[in-house]
Design a protein around this motif. Structure first.
Motif, PDB file in Angstrom:
ATOM      1  N   PHE A  44      -7.920 -72.836 -68.305  1.00  0.00           N
ATOM      2  CA  PHE A  44      -8.601 -73.516 -69.414  1.00  0.00           C
ATOM      3  C   PHE A  44      -7.705 -74.533 -70.129  1.00  0.00           C
ATOM      4  O   PHE A  44      -7.763 -74.681 -71.336  1.00  0.00           O
ATOM      5  CB  PHE A  44      -9.184 -72.497 -70.407  1.00  0.00           C
ATOM      6  CG  PHE A  44     -10.250 -71.667 -69.778  1.00  0.00           C
ATOM      7  CD1 PHE A  44     -11.519 -72.174 -69.570  1.00  0.00           C
ATOM      8  CD2 PHE A  44      -9.996 -70.383 -69.336  1.00  0.00           C
ATOM      9  CE1 PHE A  44     -12.497 -71.421 -68.954  1.00  0.00           C
ATOM     10  CE2 PHE A  44     -10.969 -69.622 -68.716  1.00  0.00           C
ATOM     11  CZ  PHE A  44     -12.232 -70.152 -68.527  1.00  0.00           C
TER      12      PHE A  44
ATOM     13  N   ILE B 150     -10.112 -75.622 -75.336  1.00  0.00           N
ATOM     14  CA  ILE B 150     -11.574 -75.743 -75.295  1.00  0.00           C
ATOM     15  C   ILE B 150     -12.266 -74.467 -75.746  1.00  0.00           C
ATOM     16  O   ILE B 150     -13.406 -74.495 -76.200  1.00  0.00           O
ATOM     17  CB  ILE B 150     -12.110 -76.170 -73.907  1.00  0.00           C
ATOM     18  CG1 ILE B 150     -11.694 -75.193 -72.812  1.00  0.00           C
ATOM     19  CG2 ILE B 150     -11.711 -77.579 -73.571  1.00  0.00           C
ATOM     20  CD1 ILE B 150     -12.478 -75.403 -71.517  1.00  0.00           C
ATOM     21  N   LEU B 151     -11.573 -73.328 -75.636  1.00  0.00           N
ATOM     22  CA  LEU B 151     -12.216 -72.077 -76.049  1.00  0.00           C
ATOM     23  C   LEU B 151     -12.338 -71.998 -77.573  1.00  0.00           C
ATOM     24  O   LEU B 151     -13.305 -71.463 -78.102  1.00  0.00           O
ATOM     25  CB  LEU B 151     -11.454 -70.880 -75.509  1.00  0.00           C
ATOM     26  CG  LEU B 151     -11.463 -70.760 -73.975  1.00  0.00           C
ATOM     27  CD1 LEU B 151     -10.576 -69.623 -73.511  1.00  0.00           C
ATOM     28  CD2 LEU B 151     -12.881 -70.562 -73.447  1.00  0.00           C
ATOM     29  N   ARG B 152     -11.333 -72.542 -78.241  1.00  0.00           N
ATOM     30  CA  ARG B 152     -11.386 -72.540 -79.721  1.00  0.00           C
ATOM     31  C   ARG B 152     -11.876 -73.879 -80.268  1.00  0.00           C
ATOM     32  O   ARG B 152     -12.043 -74.022 -81.475  1.00  0.00           O
ATOM     33  CB  ARG B 152      -9.994 -72.256 -80.291  1.00  0.00           C
ATOM     34  CG  ARG B 152      -9.537 -70.834 -80.074  1.00  0.00           C
ATOM     35  CD  ARG B 152      -8.117 -70.673 -80.561  1.00  0.00           C
ATOM     36  NE  ARG B 152      -7.673 -69.304 -80.394  1.00  0.00           N
ATOM     37  CZ  ARG B 152      -7.781 -68.368 -81.330  1.00  0.00           C
ATOM     38  NH1 ARG B 152      -8.315 -68.674 -82.490  1.00  0.00           N
ATOM     39  NH2 ARG B 152      -7.366 -67.164 -81.099  1.00  0.00           N
ATOM     40  N   ASP B 153     -12.026 -74.836 -79.359  1.00  0.00           N
ATOM     41  CA  ASP B 153     -12.400 -76.201 -79.729  1.00  0.00           C
ATOM     42  C   ASP B 153     -11.435 -76.760 -80.786  1.00  0.00           C
ATOM     43  O   ASP B 153     -11.845 -77.310 -81.801  1.00  0.00           O
ATOM     44  CB  ASP B 153     -13.859 -76.261 -80.222  1.00  0.00           C
ATOM     45  CG  ASP B 153     -14.377 -77.701 -80.178  1.00  0.00           C
ATOM     46  OD1 ASP B 153     -13.739 -78.528 -79.495  1.00  0.00           O
ATOM     47  OD2 ASP B 153     -15.389 -78.003 -80.826  1.00  0.00           O
TER      48      ASP B 153
END
Lengths: 291, 426
Positions: A254, A39-42
C-alpha cells in the motif's frame, strides 16, 4: 478549414480515450510520486523528489530491475530468433501455411491468466508435460517454478511461446516486403541460400528487427501476469520482475507513492534502453538506405 | 402507440418519476438501505460444498430471525481478500461486517477502519466475553477497545501417523519431547521412499520452531527484527530444520516434495508434518491415511512449556457501517452458542467459545487442540501492520537456506536487516 474540423472529429474519440485513460493517470501518478501518501488513512505529505531519492538506495527495487534485465536477455533474443525461424517457415509458398500462421497466433488472442494456468500444468513436477517427457527419457523430475535456477528461464521460455504469434506476423510482413528483384539478381550471381539469408534477408529486415526488438524489450519489462499467477516473485526473489515488484509495492504494501516513483524510473530506463537500441540499429538502417 | 402518449409533458414526468422510483428500488438496498448488512468473507462465490451449504443455511436463519437482508460477498484467496477489503475502505465502499483474520488484523486495526465493539458488547444486546477463550479475545483488543469478536481459531501442532509409528516400532511422541527426541524419531521413521517428516516453507507454519527454540522474529514491541531474528536461538532453529533436510535427510527437499506431486502425509509417505486443525478436514478423505490413525502432539521445545499460535478468525464492523445495530446483530448471531454449535460442524477450526469447543472435542486429537488453544500465542500479524512483508522476507530467507545452501546465520542477518528497513520506511 471545414476539412480540418472533420479530421479533428475523427480523432476526437481516440484522443479522449488516450487523455482520460492514459495521459491523466500518468500525470496523476507523477503527482502522487511527489507525496508520502498513506492511502489507508488518506494522509498525504508533500515530499518533492524524496521518493526518487529513496529509490536510488532501494535494494529490493534494483534487485527486481536486475532480474528483469536477466529475464529480458533470455526472453527477447529467444523470442526474436524463434519468431524469425517460424516466419521463414510459414512464408514458404506451401499449401496450408495460412493455417499454421493462425495456429501460431492463437496464444496472442488467449487470456494471459488462462495461458499462465496452462503453463503451470506444463511445468508441474512429475505429472507435468515437460517432466513426463524428461522422466520418460530417464531424467529426474524438475520443479521448474520452485527451483531458483529454473524459475526465471521457465518464465522466459513461456514468454517466447506466448509472443511467438505477434512477432511472427511482423516478420512475415517484413519478409513479404523484401524486393524480389534483389534476390533474383543474387541468384544469377550464384549466391547460396545461406548467403542470401545472412547477407540479404537479415540486413534487409533491419527495420523489422528494430521494431520487434524494441516492442519485445518493453513487453519484457512490463511482464506481470505470469509472475502473479505462477511464482509470486519466488523462489528467493528470482522471478520478482519489476512490473510485479511495482504491483506489490502499490497493492500489497500500500505504498502508492513509492510505486509511482518506481514506474517513472522504469519509464526512464526503458526510454534509455529503446534509445540505445535505436542508435545501435541506426547504422544498419543507414547502410540499408545507402544501398 | 396510442396508449403511450410520450409526447405530453405529463407522461414524460410520469416516466421520469417511474424510472427514478425503479432506480431507487433497485439501488436502495445495495447502497445500504434500512435493514441491510453487507458482509465480506473469504471463500469462493461458486462454492457449493456441504460446509458452504451449512453456512448459507445459517445466513438464512439470521435473515428469517431478524428480517435483515444479509448480502454476503465471498472473496477467494486470503491475500486477494485482504487487498480487496482494504481497498474497499480506501474507496469508501466497504462492507458493514468483515471476517478479520488474526494474521492480518493489525493493518485494519492500526489504520482505524474498524469500529470498537465494546459499546455493543456491554450494551443491552451484548455478549459475555468470559465465555470465549481469553487469549483469543485478546487478539483484536487494543486497551479497552475490542475490534473483532472471535468466531474460531486454529492452533498449529505436529501431526503424526500412528500406523507408521507402529509399523516402525517407534513409540508415539508425547508432549514435552525435545528436539533430540524429534530428530531421533524422524530418523527411525525414514526408510526407502518414506520420510520421517515433511517440511514446507510456509512461515505461519514454521515460526513455531523459532519460538520453541527460545527465539522470535521481532522484539516484544514488534518494532525491530535485528537482535531477535538473527539471534542465536533462531539460527539454531533454522539450522535444525536445514539439518533435518540436508544432513539427516529425514525430510525431502522443498523441490523434491513438490516434484512428488502429492500430499506426502495424506499419502503415508511422511510420518509427521506441522499443520493446523483445518488439516483434519482434508485427512478425513485422505487416500492412504485413516483419520483414526492420526495423532497430534505439541512442538518439541526447550521452553518450560511448548508454544503454538492461535490463527483466529473473528467478525469486525467497519467504522462507517451503515446500520451498526443490524451489523452487531449479525455478529452476535453468528458468534452465539447456538449458531456456533451448528457452524463448527464444518470441522475447520476450534470454536472461540470455550463451552462449544469442549463439547465438540470428541476425539483425542481435537482435545489436544483445545488443550493447546489455552496457551496459544497471538500471531504477529495481529500486532504488526506490516507483518505480511515480514513473512515474505522470512520465506525468502528460508528459500535461501533450504535451496541455495546459504548459512542460516547469514540468511537471518540479511532478513533481519530487510525487515528493519521495512519498519524504518513505515
Amino acid at each position: 478549414m471545414r476539412k480540418s474540423q472533420t479530421g479533428w472529429w475523427f480523432i476526437a474519440p481516440a484522443s479522449l480515450h488516450l487523455l482520460v485513460f492514459a495521459l491523466v493517470p500518468v500525470a496523476y501518478a507523477a503527482y502522487v510520486s511527489l507525496f508520502r501518501w498513506d492511502i489507508l488513512r488518506d494522509e498525504r505529505t508533500f515530499v518533492g523528489l524524496d521518493q526518487y531519492q529513496r529509490l536510488m538506495a532501494d535494494q529490493a527495487f534494483w534487485g527486481a530491475m536486475g532480474q528483469t534485465f536477466k529475464y529480458a536477455l533470455m526472453a527477447v533474443p529467444g523470442g526474436l530468433v524463434a519468431a524469425l525461424l517460424v516466419a521463414l517457415a510459414v512464408s514458404q509458398p506451401l499449401k496450408g501455411m495460412a493455417w499454421f500462421r493462425t495456429l501460431f497466433y492463437i496464444p496472442a488472442v488467449s487470456s494471459g491468466v488462462a495461458i499462465a494456468m496452462l503453463w503451470i500444468y506444463v511445468y508441474l513436477p512429475e505429472r507435468g508435460l515437460i517432466n513426463t517427457m524428461l522422466m520418460g527419457l530417464g531424467w529426474p523430475s524438475i520443479d521448474f517454478l520452485n527451483e531458483s535456477g529454473w524459475a526465471l528461464p521457465a518464465l522466459a521460455f513461456m514468454s517466447v511461446w506466448v509472443g511467438l504469434g505477434p512477432r511472427m506476423i511482423i516478420y512475415v510482413a517484413g519478409l513479404m516486403s523484401l524486393p524480389v528483384t534483389v534476390y533474383e539478381a543474387a541468384s544469377l550471381d550464384g549466391a547460396s541460400g545461406w548467403q542470401k539469408f545472412w547477407r540479404m534477408t537479415m540486413p534487409l529486415l533491419a527495420p523489422t528487427h528494430l521494431f520487434v526488438l524494441v516492442t519485445s524489450t518493453i513487453g519484457a519489462f512490463q511482464t506481470f501476469t505470469p509472475v502473479y499467477m505462477m511464482t509470486n516473485g519466488r523462489p528467493m526473489g528470482t522471478t520478482n520482475l519489476v512490473g510485479y515488484h511495482i504491483y506489490v509495492t502499490a497493492w500489497e504494501n500500500f505504498n502508492v507513492s513509492a510505486a509511482s516513483a518506481q514506474s517513472f524510473v522504469l519509464l526512464f530506463l526503458l526510454g534509455l534502453v529503446s534509445l540505445a537500441q535505436f542508435r545501435m540499429m541506426r547504422r544498419r538502417l543507414e547502410g540499408y538506405d545507402a544501398s | 402507440m396510442e396508449g403511450l402518449p410520450t409526447s405530453s409533458a405529463l407522461s414524460r414526468r410520469a416516466l421520469l418519476a417511474a424510472g427514478a422510483a425503479l432506480a431507487l428500488v433497485g439501488c436502495g438496498p445495495r447502497l445500504g438501505g434500512a435493514r441491510t448488512v453487507r458482509y465480506a468473507n473469504w471463500g469462493s462465490p461458486g462454492d457449493d460444498s456441504d460446509a458452504m451449504r451449512l453456512v448459507r443455511g445459517l445466513y438464512e436463519d439470521f435473515e428469517l430471525a431478524t428480517g435483515v437482508d444479509l448480502r454476503v460477498e465471498n472473496i477467494p484467496g486470503s491475500q486477494e481478500y485482504l487487498r480487496k477489503v482494504l481497498l474497499s475502505y480506501v474507496a469508501k465502499s466497504e462492507p458493514d461486517v468483515i471476517t478479520l483474520d488474526a494474521s492480518s488484523a493489525a493493518i485494519f486495526i492500526e489504520n482505524g477502519v474498524l469500529q470498537d465493539l465494546m459499546p455493543f458488547v456491554n450494551g443491552a444486546n451484548g455478549v459475555n466475553l468470559d465465555e470465549f477463550f481469553p487469549n483469543v479475545v485478546e487478539i483484536a483488543k487494543r486497551g479497552d477497545a475490542l475490534y473483532a469478536l472471535p468466531v474460531d481459531f486454529n492452533p498449529v501442532l505436529v501431526y503424526y501417523n500412528r500406523a507408521m509409528f507402529a509399523a516402525a516400532g517407534v513409540p508415539e511422541p508425547q508432549d514435552g519431547w525435545t528436539f533430540a527426541d524429534f530428530r531421533a524419531t524422524a530418523r527411525a521413521l525414514t526408510k526407502g521412499e518414506q520420510y520421517g517428516f515433511e517440511f514446507a516453507n510456509w512461515m505461519p507454519g514454521w515460526i513455531m520452531w523459532l519460538w520453541n527454540h527460545g527465539g522470535d522474529v521481532l522484539s516484544p514491541d514488534g518494532r525491530r527484527a535485528q537482535g531477535y531474528l538473527d539471534a542465536e536461538p533462531c539460527v539454531e532453529a533454522v539450522q535444525f530444520l536445514y539439518d533435518l533436510v540436508e544432513r539427516d535427510k529425514v525430510a525431502p527437499r522443498l523441490s523434491q516434495a513438490a516434484s512428488m506431486g502429492v500430499d506426502l502425509f495424506a499419502n503415508a509417505r511422511s510420518a509427521m508434518k506441522v499443520s493446523g486443525h483445518w488439516e483434519l478436514v482434508g485427512l478425513a478423505s485422505a487416500p492412504k491415511v485413516n483419520l483414526d490413525e492420526v495423532g497430534v502432539v505439541s512442538f518439541p521445545s526447550r521452553l518450560e512449556a511448548p508454544v503454538t499460535v492461535a490463527y483466529e478468525a473473528g467478525l469486525a464492523m467497519g467504522r462507517h457501517a451503515r446500520n451498526p445495530e443490524d451489523a452487531w446483530e449479525f455478529i452476535r448471531f453468528f458468534t452465539s452458542e447456538a449458531t456456533q454449535k451448528e457452524y463448527q460442524r464444518t470441522g475447520i477450526a476450534i470454536c472461540a467459545r470455550q463451552a462449544v469447543a469442549e463439547k465438540m472435542a470428541t476425539t483425542e486429537v481435537k482435545q489436544a487442540f483445545v488443550r493447546a488453544a489455552r496457551t496459544a500465542r497471538v500471531p504477529w500479524g495481529a500486532r504488526v501492520p506490516k507483518y505480511d512483508q515480514v513473512e515474505r522476507i522470512g520465506q525468502d530467507m528460508m528459500d535461501r537456506v533450504m535451496q541455495h545452501g546459504t548459512k542460516p546465520a547469514e540468511a537471518l542477518r540479511s532478513a533481519a536487516q530487510q525487515i528493519d528497513e521495512v519498519f524504518r520506511d513505515a
